[in-house]
Design an enzyme around this catalytic site. Sequence first.
Site, short mmCIF file in Angstrom:
data_model
loop_
_atom_site.label_atom_id
_atom_site.label_comp_id
_atom_site.label_asym_id
_atom_site.label_seq_id
_atom_site.Cartn_x
_atom_site.Cartn_y
_atom_site.Cartn_z
CG LEU A 238 -72.80 -13.31 -18.94
CD1 LEU A 238 -71.80 -13.63 -17.84
CD2 LEU A 238 -72.52 -14.16 -20.17
CG HIS A 239 -76.30 -8.37 -14.79
ND1 HIS A 239 -77.65 -8.18 -14.77
CD2 HIS A 239 -75.99 -8.95 -13.61
CE1 HIS A 239 -78.15 -8.61 -13.61
NE2 HIS A 239 -77.16 -9.09 -12.89
CG ASP A 240 -71.67 -5.71 -16.84
OD1 ASP A 240 -72.82 -5.25 -16.68
OD2 ASP A 240 -70.74 -5.51 -16.05
CB THR A 242 -76.62 -7.88 -22.47
OG1 THR A 242 -76.37 -6.87 -21.49
CG2 THR A 242 -77.18 -9.13 -21.79
#
Length: 309
Positions: A238-240, A242
């Site tokens: 869930l990259h973004d 973070t």
Amino acid sequence: MKVIFDTDPSPDDAVAFLAALASPELEVLAITTVAGNVPVELTSKNARKALELAGRTEIPVYAGAAAPLLRPLVTAEHVHGRTGFDGYELPEPQTPLAMGFAPQTIVDLVMAQPPRTVTLCCLAPLTNIALALAREPRLADHLVGIVLMGGAWSEAGNITPAAEFNFYVDPEAAARVFASGVDITMIPLDCTHQALITDERLSMLRSSGTPVGIAFYHLLEFNKRFDLAKYGWPGGPLHDATVTAWLLAPQLFSGRKVRVDIECLSPLTLGASVVDWWGVTGQPANALVLRTIDAEAFFQLIFGRLLRL
Ligand SMILES: [Ca+2]
């Protein structure tokens, strides 16, 4: 804390800014969109679809750059589907785009606030940010800083063997941002690859039974297929989101202030972030690079906030 999200929505972008909208600690001044995962017409539409789903149409969405500074656009339909939001049918947005070009709007909104009160949250290729910094030389100094998802060190690349997608799409923009003197927090693949959307974590969204929870269950489930096939992990990153988690709970992360430069010349390693983790260049640090995240606490925080909507 006042923030502006610059984004190219795929679902993980939308989770990032919606979780921020559900957080009283953060005041979202605007959402600005850019070409990236899909063309800017679609990222602008997806941002408004997400806001309408959450009933937060008072947040203005400004469209920005349709192409990188110097290069043709590279997109990621192979990950997120043709619309960038495949996997769940959301209605066509009824809210119009706000009037204004995103890079100029970023300048106007930030310069209208007292110095060092606004943080830019960057979830996409950095084209809009580079253009804004070029339009207003005082901008870099007026910001609290930039928190961005992009680049990699030991994880190398995801769009090429050497480069992460956001930096690869517009390496010259990334290079300008890192050379700007802005206080940068960089959340690279090294960190986001620890934040995996496992079935158990995803089930939090479905079992909530809320419209937002159900929609993002399906949107993230769609993404997962690609990541599972590619990496063989128990879930995709869930990259973004973070970026939002860093603003809300920096204690979930660890990192180091180091020198980061972006490769703009080599065809083989274009867009690679060269992270001087061991300080071998003697160059001054220009970014705080995060390398670890408490993944369980991260998902509890971000999905918990998202489900408040
Ligand atoms: Ca993004």
